[in-house]
Design an enzyme around this catalytic site. Structure first.
Site, PDB file in Angstrom:
ATOM      1  N   THR A  53       0.851  -1.185   0.000  1.00  0.00           N
ATOM      2  CA  THR A  53       0.000   0.000   0.000  1.00  0.00           C
ATOM      3  C   THR A  53       0.888   1.237   0.000  1.00  0.00           C
ATOM      4  O   THR A  53       1.907   1.289   0.692  1.00  0.00           O
ATOM      5  CB  THR A  53      -0.955   0.025   1.205  1.00  0.00           C
ATOM      6  N   PHE A  79       1.231   5.231   0.697  1.00  0.00           N
ATOM      7  CA  PHE A  79       0.661   6.251   1.582  1.00  0.00           C
ATOM      8  C   PHE A  79       1.261   7.616   1.253  1.00  0.00           C
ATOM      9  O   PHE A  79       2.420   7.702   0.841  1.00  0.00           O
ATOM     10  CB  PHE A  79       1.004   5.940   3.044  1.00  0.00           C
TER      11      PHE A  79
END
Lengths: 281, 281
Positions: free
Chosen positions: A175, A177
């Site tokens: 992921t 960010f």
């Protein structure tokens, strides 16, 4: 003593967003909130100096809602992190895999660990709101038959025992960010190597006609500027028109990117700069 | 009597995927499975003639995992649907909003209804695996203080009363679905208007150098072919290289698209056709 930077994030202590905040900011004061809307609001009101938000996952895609909030907020991307999403099986100290009967986690995390759960059919998956919250719940109740699936950090925070590591199906689960702030200059970012590349993110609206995107990309291609991401998205309330997310390699204020952006700005319907920052990779 | 087509989907009866299957195929025999992997497997083994999968959501983005499964399966896109994701508050017949104490749903659906839940603080949100499964659970237990958030169709299937409609925060919440099959010719698709446009979806890998995408898009731009979607995605195991999802307006076997695709095929590292089908809009 210097004041610690206040970083808002969505979730509970031990959430992957909190892990990303620590990777980007060293030792921030991390402020948990229930929703993405609230963390942007916390920066707007000054309750936090920045917020840390997931923007895309390698399996689940871009999180359009957070692009929208970033656009509406007028804040800027100060830094980028890329986090491997590794799930651990966490339980009460002393519990064994054979003791376990129920595994609590967010349904998305449970789904990402389908293979592990299918090969351990004595474990009943139990959906809860949050991966880190699942660990807290298991530790509060203190039953040897209960476990949670969450990050290594969530296990550390709540003092859980790790019964299995890396129980996710797909090891290439990352992921990305962003740390988002009113200004980048004041944030105590963890320093990246001077050799690391710069990246610039923007939103682009162009006229809806064949070839319009090709022409817009030409401003970058003709200058040898590399495109790290492009994604189209329908524009709300304007059927058949598209906006684009673009990530370009380079720093917005430096050549050749500065000149390419100036040319694009003269042709496009809308160019919204989201930030220029050191790339995570 | 003609045999009904068997359409596999992920979820329980009343799931949005089942609604999409009915929109695309009229009156299919819908076969529920627990995971996306299983529905592709059902088509491979012949247990189903097709499967219906969500491919992107207007708030949450593209579902990369389903693009991967489509790519690996060798199946083709037969049809496209776009479904407004509207959430209703469903409960036992006779129950009133004032009776309710707990609302069950998938956490993603609960999160999409945050405004409704915040303005009704006497309702405790309870996460479960599935929106339609939440309705089944509420109806099986039969308590007037329990409700579910799910589709209108889930309410009909289980005979629930509708206490509120459209409780989602964002009315422009759409999910795009594909019907996927070994061959398109044999599927009894609901006929679209003859005037509706064709769309062609493909995966593209191009050499990793500045301008390569610009050059690839030129094959379409120079022929006035409209690009309906473009999205880059890192290629697994090959850092810094990108694949692209492209949706082009036109039918793969017809000009000018056929010629553009032939040119692209000679230049690209990989072009994988995912299907050519009538567009939903």
């Amino acid at each position: 003593m210097s004041k610690r930077v206040r970083a808002a994030y969505q979730g509970e202590p031990g959430a992957f967003s909190e892990v990303a905040a620590r990777q980007l900011l060293g030792d921030p004061q991390t402020l948990p909130f229930a929703s993405f809307e609230e963390i942007f609001e916390a920066v707007r009101t000054g309750d936090a100096e920045c917020c840390v938000v997931p923007i895309e996952n390698s399996l689940a895609g871009s999180i359009h809602r957070n692009y929208d909030l970033l656009d509406e907020s007028g804040l800027t991307i100060a830094a980028e992190a890329s986090l491997r999403i590794a799930h651990n099986l966490l339980a009460m100290p002393g519990a064994t895999l054979a003791d376990l009967r129920r595994v609590h986690s967010h349904p998305v995390a449970l789904a990402q660990c389908g293979r592990f759960l299918r090969t351990h059919p004595h474990l009943e998956p139990v959906p809860v709101h949050d991966t880190a919250g699942a660990v807290r719940l298991v530790m509060e109740r203190g039953h040897a038959e209960e476990a949670a699936i969450a990050s290594e950090r969530a296990g550390e925070i709540y003092g859980a025992a790790t019964l299995a590591v890396g129980v996710e199906d797909h090891p290439r689960n990352f992921t990305r960010f962003f740390a988002v702030a009113p200004h980048t200059a004041t944030l105590p970012l963890v320093q990246r190597a001077a050799a690391s590349r710069w990246k610039t993110s923007l939103l682009l609206h162009i006229p809806n006609r064949p070839g319009a995107l090709h022409r817009a990309l030409g401003f970058f291609a003709s200058r040898g500027i590399d495109l790290a991401k492009i994604e189209s998205r329908p524009i709300e309330g304007r059927p058949w028109e598209y906006g684009f997310y673009l990530d370009l390699i380079g720093r917005a204020g430096e050549q050749p990117l500065a000149e390419a952006l100036a040319e694009l700005g003269r042709e496009a319907e809308r160019v919204k700069m989201l930030g220029t920052y050191r790339a995570a990779e």
